[in-house]
Design a protein around this motif. Sequence first.
Motif, short mmCIF file in Angstrom:
data_model
loop_
_atom_site.label_atom_id
_atom_site.label_comp_id
_atom_site.label_asym_id
_atom_site.label_seq_id
_atom_site.Cartn_x
_atom_site.Cartn_y
_atom_site.Cartn_z
N MET A 194 4.62 -8.07 6.44
CA MET A 194 3.83 -7.45 7.50
C MET A 194 3.06 -6.26 6.92
SD MET A 194 5.20 -5.98 11.10
CE MET A 194 6.13 -7.41 11.59
N CYS A 195 1.78 -6.16 7.29
CA CYS A 195 0.96 -5.06 6.78
C CYS A 195 -0.09 -4.71 7.83
CB CYS A 195 0.29 -5.47 5.47
SG CYS A 195 -0.52 -4.09 4.65
N ASN A 196 -0.52 -3.46 7.84
CA ASN A 196 -1.58 -3.05 8.78
C ASN A 196 -2.96 -3.41 8.22
OD1 ASN A 196 -0.96 -1.03 6.79
ND2 ASN A 196 -2.36 0.35 7.82
N GLN A 197 -3.03 -3.83 6.96
CA GLN A 197 -4.32 -4.21 6.35
C GLN A 197 -4.27 -5.70 5.97
OE1 GLN A 197 -5.18 0.11 4.24
NE2 GLN A 197 -5.17 -1.69 2.97
N THR A 198 -5.48 -6.22 5.66
CA THR A 198 -5.57 -7.60 5.14
C THR A 198 -6.54 -7.55 3.96
OG1 THR A 198 -5.59 -8.21 7.49
CG2 THR A 198 -5.69 -10.02 5.91
N CYS A 199 -6.11 -6.96 2.86
CA CYS A 199 -7.01 -6.76 1.71
C CYS A 199 -7.39 -8.12 1.11
CB CYS A 199 -6.34 -5.92 0.65
SG CYS A 199 -5.73 -4.38 1.32
N LYS A 200 -8.61 -8.17 0.60
CA LYS A 200 -9.13 -9.44 0.08
C LYS A 200 -8.31 -10.03 -1.06
CE LYS A 200 -13.97 -9.27 1.31
NZ LYS A 200 -15.20 -8.57 0.94
N HIS A 201 -7.77 -9.16 -1.92
CA HIS A 201 -7.13 -9.67 -3.13
C HIS A 201 -5.60 -9.66 -3.07
CE1 HIS A 201 -11.03 -8.40 -5.38
NE2 HIS A 201 -11.18 -9.45 -4.59
N CYS A 202 -5.07 -9.55 -1.88
CA CYS A 202 -3.61 -9.34 -1.76
C CYS A 202 -2.82 -10.53 -2.34
CB CYS A 202 -3.26 -9.17 -0.30
SG CYS A 202 -1.51 -8.91 -0.03
N HIS A 203 -1.90 -10.24 -3.25
CA HIS A 203 -1.12 -11.33 -3.85
C HIS A 203 0.05 -11.74 -2.95
CE1 HIS A 203 1.55 -8.04 -5.24
NE2 HIS A 203 2.48 -8.98 -5.27
N CYS B 85 3.04 2.38 -1.27
CA CYS B 85 2.46 2.77 0.02
C CYS B 85 0.97 2.47 0.01
CB CYS B 85 2.71 4.27 0.19
SG CYS B 85 1.86 4.98 1.59
N ASN B 86 0.47 1.91 1.10
CA ASN B 86 -0.97 1.60 1.12
C ASN B 86 -1.79 2.76 1.66
OD1 ASN B 86 -0.89 1.54 3.92
ND2 ASN B 86 -1.00 -0.67 4.10
N LEU B 87 -1.15 3.89 1.90
CA LEU B 87 -1.77 5.14 2.39
C LEU B 87 -2.17 5.07 3.86
CD1 LEU B 87 -3.94 6.21 -0.70
CD2 LEU B 87 -1.79 7.23 0.04
N ASP C 102 -0.40 -12.15 0.36
CA ASP C 102 -1.00 -12.75 1.57
C ASP C 102 -0.45 -12.04 2.81
OD1 ASP C 102 -2.69 -14.40 3.01
OD2 ASP C 102 -1.20 -15.99 3.24
N ALA C 103 -0.37 -10.71 2.70
CA ALA C 103 0.18 -9.90 3.79
C ALA C 103 -0.88 -9.64 4.85
CB ALA C 103 0.67 -8.57 3.21
N GLY C 104 -0.43 -9.16 5.99
CA GLY C 104 -1.37 -8.80 7.05
C GLY C 104 -0.66 -8.57 8.36
N THR D 206 8.81 -2.41 -1.78
CA THR D 206 7.44 -2.87 -1.64
C THR D 206 7.32 -3.79 -0.42
OG1 THR D 206 5.59 -3.82 -2.89
CG2 THR D 206 7.73 -4.83 -3.28
N GLY D 207 6.10 -4.31 -0.20
CA GLY D 207 5.86 -5.19 0.95
C GLY D 207 4.65 -6.08 0.64
N GLY D 208 3.83 -6.35 1.61
CA GLY D 208 3.41 -5.76 2.86
C GLY D 208 3.34 -4.22 2.82
N ALA D 209 3.32 -3.68 4.01
CA ALA D 209 3.48 -2.23 4.14
C ALA D 209 4.96 -2.04 4.42
CB ALA D 209 2.62 -1.70 5.28
N GLN E 286 -13.04 -4.06 -0.47
CA GLN E 286 -11.84 -4.81 -0.84
C GLN E 286 -10.75 -4.72 0.22
OE1 GLN E 286 -8.65 -4.34 -4.37
NE2 GLN E 286 -10.74 -4.08 -5.05
N ARG E 287 -10.68 -3.56 0.92
CA ARG E 287 -9.51 -3.32 1.78
C ARG E 287 -9.82 -3.21 3.27
NH1 ARG E 287 -5.32 -2.25 -1.63
NH2 ARG E 287 -3.97 -1.02 -0.31
N GLY E 288 -11.13 -3.11 3.59
CA GLY E 288 -11.49 -3.04 5.01
C GLY E 288 -12.23 -1.76 5.34
N SER F 200 -2.59 -16.51 -4.77
CA SER F 200 -2.77 -16.17 -3.36
C SER F 200 -4.23 -15.84 -3.00
CB SER F 200 -1.82 -15.02 -3.00
OG SER F 200 -1.74 -14.87 -1.61
N ARG F 201 -4.48 -14.71 -2.34
CA ARG F 201 -5.84 -14.46 -1.84
C ARG F 201 -6.83 -14.20 -2.97
NH1 ARG F 201 -3.60 -11.85 3.27
NH2 ARG F 201 -4.31 -9.79 2.68
N TYR F 202 -6.34 -13.70 -4.12
CA TYR F 202 -7.27 -13.50 -5.24
C TYR F 202 -7.63 -14.86 -5.85
CZ TYR F 202 -9.50 -11.53 -9.33
OH TYR F 202 -10.42 -11.21 -10.31
S1 SF4 Z 1 -2.75 -5.40 -0.86
FE1 SF4 Z 1 -1.15 -4.11 0.01
S2 SF4 Z 1 -2.16 -3.03 1.68
FE2 SF4 Z 1 -3.44 -4.77 1.18
S3 SF4 Z 1 -2.80 -6.43 2.54
FE3 SF4 Z 1 -1.63 -6.64 0.65
S4 SF4 Z 1 0.27 -5.53 1.00
FE4 SF4 Z 1 -1.21 -4.85 2.56
#
Ligand code: SF4
Length: 350
Positions: free
Chosen positions: A59-68, A130-132, A70-72, A102-105, A170-172, A246-248
């Motif tokens: 689970m993550c508050n972001q959906t970054c393009k290159h996330c390995h 932390c994704n800040l 596939d969090a979101g 680590t995570g996700g967030a 990349q991150r939104g 994954s997404r990359y």
């Molecule tokens: S790269 Fe990090 S911050 Fe971005 S969606 Fe993936 S886990 Fe979340």
Amino acid sequence: MKSLHAQHHLLADTCRQLEVLDQLVPDRIPAFQDKLRDHGQWPLRATGIEILQINVGKMCNQTCKHCHVDAGPDRREVMTRETMQYCVDVVKAHHIPIVDITGGAPEMNPHFRWLVEALSPLGVHLMVRCNLTIILANKRYHDLPEFYKTHRMEVIASLPFYAADRTDRQRGEGVFAHSIEALRMLNEVGYGYPDTGLQLHLVYNPAGAFLPPSQAQLQQEYQQVLWERYGIRFNQLFVITNMPISRYLEYLLATGNYETYMQKLVQAFNPAAISGLMCRNTLSVSWDGYLYDCDFNQMLDIPVQPEERRHIHQFRADLLSHRAIRVHQHCYGCTAGAGSSCGGQIVSEA
Ligand code: SF4
Ligand code: SF4
């Protein structure tokens, strides 16, 4: 943007990702295993377990393009308290000195603080990825800098670039501005200053299909720009190579860059990076308690050996400490150039 999982994308299936990675072998890309054999490093073995890297959920508050990962926000997989207890028991019983959360967030896992509070009295060194932006995402996260400080956690924070356009692409939208605000909050409690002992490291990863530049040089640029424009301090910059998973991987395929990127990784193969590969001293735990050689193998569902005892509640240091590591074609991402790990470059620059 939705995760690949929520889109029911073909690449959400890890078998499909492995098939894509196998397609170029051996005609155009040598098998990574053969590359290791050529350098007398096969089988690749772990040297011990110094770091337990716990992935507490997707689970993550972001959906970054290159996330390995596939969090979101649409992912619901989170580690339970029971699985966390198994992790704590293993750390305690086997005196594992470092835990990397680590995570996700990771902070979005409802038991995140419980885990930290259970590990902290054991005297282990605690790290959090932390994704800040999570710090500002909701009032209940605003005190995270104080919480990290209380437990002397090392904070490893993603900031793919020191300018808004590249980071936001990349991150939104708006991620850079929120990240700067979160960095200020971390600085305010003492993170990032050399004399406080509160370590704040930033993570850069390339915005496209290219390898990262020199870590030392980019760190200087980050330090200069972030200080002059925003008054931000941090300790070190880690440059990390994007892994073709994954997404990359989806990005590489969608932009027609997949084969050239793989060739770049192979051409930049650096045998000096092998001794510092993070899988050699790290063991990775997934949200559901299964064990992997690293977070990347976890995301590709490549299980640790021996496969029959691969859950944290079956942990056996005697079987895992010097296990043979399961490698695949994505591993070229860790050995390219100066090498890449969760702690940045592996090989120091001259
Ligand atoms: S790269 Fe990090 S911050 Fe971005 S969606 Fe993936 S886990 Fe979340
Ligand atoms: S991806 Fe990197 S860390 Fe993971 S097994 Fe391969 S070489 Fe090791």
